[in-house]
Design a protein around this motif. Sequence first.
Motif, short mmCIF file in Angstrom:
data_model
loop_
_atom_site.label_atom_id
_atom_site.label_comp_id
_atom_site.label_asym_id
_atom_site.label_seq_id
_atom_site.Cartn_x
_atom_site.Cartn_y
_atom_site.Cartn_z
N THR A 269 0.85 -1.19 0.00
CA THR A 269 0.00 0.00 0.00
C THR A 269 0.88 1.24 0.00
O THR A 269 1.82 1.32 0.79
CB THR A 269 -0.89 0.03 1.25
OG1 THR A 269 -1.67 -1.17 1.30
CG2 THR A 269 -1.82 1.24 1.25
N PRO A 270 0.64 2.22 -0.87
CA PRO A 270 1.46 3.43 -0.85
C PRO A 270 1.11 4.34 0.32
O PRO A 270 -0.06 4.44 0.71
CB PRO A 270 1.12 4.11 -2.19
CG PRO A 270 -0.25 3.61 -2.52
CD PRO A 270 -0.33 2.21 -1.98
N VAL A 271 2.12 4.97 0.90
CA VAL A 271 1.88 5.94 1.97
C VAL A 271 1.16 7.17 1.40
O VAL A 271 0.26 7.73 2.02
CB VAL A 271 3.21 6.35 2.64
CG1 VAL A 271 3.01 7.49 3.64
CG2 VAL A 271 3.84 5.15 3.33
N GLY A 272 1.57 7.58 0.22
CA GLY A 272 0.87 8.67 -0.45
C GLY A 272 1.14 10.06 0.08
O GLY A 272 0.24 10.89 0.15
N LEU A 273 2.40 10.31 0.45
CA LEU A 273 2.79 11.65 0.91
C LEU A 273 3.76 12.26 -0.09
O LEU A 273 4.94 11.92 -0.10
CB LEU A 273 3.45 11.59 2.29
CG LEU A 273 2.56 11.49 3.53
CD1 LEU A 273 3.41 11.48 4.78
CD2 LEU A 273 1.54 12.61 3.59
N PRO A 274 3.30 13.17 -0.95
CA PRO A 274 4.21 13.80 -1.92
C PRO A 274 5.31 14.58 -1.20
O PRO A 274 5.14 15.01 -0.06
CB PRO A 274 3.28 14.74 -2.71
CG PRO A 274 1.90 14.21 -2.49
CD PRO A 274 1.91 13.63 -1.11
N LEU A 275 6.42 14.75 -1.87
CA LEU A 275 7.54 15.52 -1.33
C LEU A 275 7.07 16.93 -0.99
O LEU A 275 6.53 17.63 -1.85
CB LEU A 275 8.66 15.56 -2.37
CG LEU A 275 10.02 16.12 -1.93
CD1 LEU A 275 10.63 15.27 -0.83
CD2 LEU A 275 10.95 16.17 -3.13
N SER A 276 7.26 17.34 0.26
CA SER A 276 6.77 18.65 0.71
C SER A 276 7.69 19.77 0.25
O SER A 276 8.86 19.56 -0.05
CB SER A 276 6.65 18.67 2.23
OG SER A 276 7.94 18.66 2.82
N GLU A 277 7.14 20.98 0.24
CA GLU A 277 7.94 22.14 -0.13
C GLU A 277 9.06 22.36 0.89
O GLU A 277 10.16 22.80 0.53
CB GLU A 277 7.05 23.39 -0.22
CG GLU A 277 6.07 23.37 -1.37
CD GLU A 277 6.73 23.19 -2.72
OE1 GLU A 277 7.77 23.85 -2.97
OE2 GLU A 277 6.23 22.40 -3.53
N ALA A 278 8.79 22.06 2.15
CA ALA A 278 9.80 22.24 3.21
C ALA A 278 10.98 21.29 3.01
O ALA A 278 12.14 21.67 3.19
CB ALA A 278 9.18 22.02 4.58
#
Length: 297
Positions: A269-278
């Motif tokens: 299952t993918p975590v689904g957290l895109p790379l954040s701007e921070a």
Amino acid sequence: MKKSFVLVAALLAAGVVQASGTLDKIKSSGTITLGVRESSGALGFTLGDGKYVGFHTEMAERISGDLRKKLGLSSLTVKFQPVTSQNRIPLIENGTVDLECGSTTNNAARQKQVSFAVTTYVEEVRIAVKANSGITSIAQLNGKKVATTTGTTSVQLLRKHERANGVNFEEVFGKDHADSFLLLESGRADAFVMDGQILAGNIAKAKNPKDFRIVGEVLNVEPIACMLRKDDPAFKTAVDDSIKGMIKSGDLAKLYDKWFMQPIPPSNTPVGLPLSEATKAAWANPNDKPAEEYAKK
């Protein structure tokens, strides 16, 4: 004279005296010991049977490969030492672990004990609840039981928000992140406060991921980085150079996509957290600033 030898031997046994730096230790032993986490979301977790994986775990393995080349070794044995929030700093200090790449926040207090490599992940601390709980904000935790993991910075954040907003909740502690999530999953806690990716990772691995959601205000923004022994500039430089090389080549971005956007074991299952701007900003300007510097922004 005999007493002096006994004292030195005792200090060596305790890891207090380090005759040489970490690079010398690795070269002479042909071994590097990595501190790894068992349930730190996609940053680092175990599949059982001594197998450890995740974004920071695989990054640490690649750092080890770069160190092998730097030291001119034909081979390098990589050992995994599972650590917890409570023992990770002592195990770095006493020499048991050479490099810990898990979910450790770089802050001013910890910098007095250990050093940190450049930031590789910037975390937002949030709360996870059951989807049917009706809880959407910190204020609604009044009178509730809130889980967090012993030895983490989330404990201080909880207390700070409790005083600031007059929210009266009971803290319950898990021994590790998986245990804390189990408190929420089993109904022994109404919420779990922790790094967002750790919450997302545990939800992704739950029997019914749709039963949970991440809600509420961002409690804090924290730089996560690999941890190493203090006062070892040669080793820190070597680790930093390896990480900067991965950033420049795009390999770190590929690793992030692998562990946060693609299906990952054990449930695929993918975590689904895109790379954040921070996090993008931290990679664009590699630094080892503590959390307190981030809070000033």
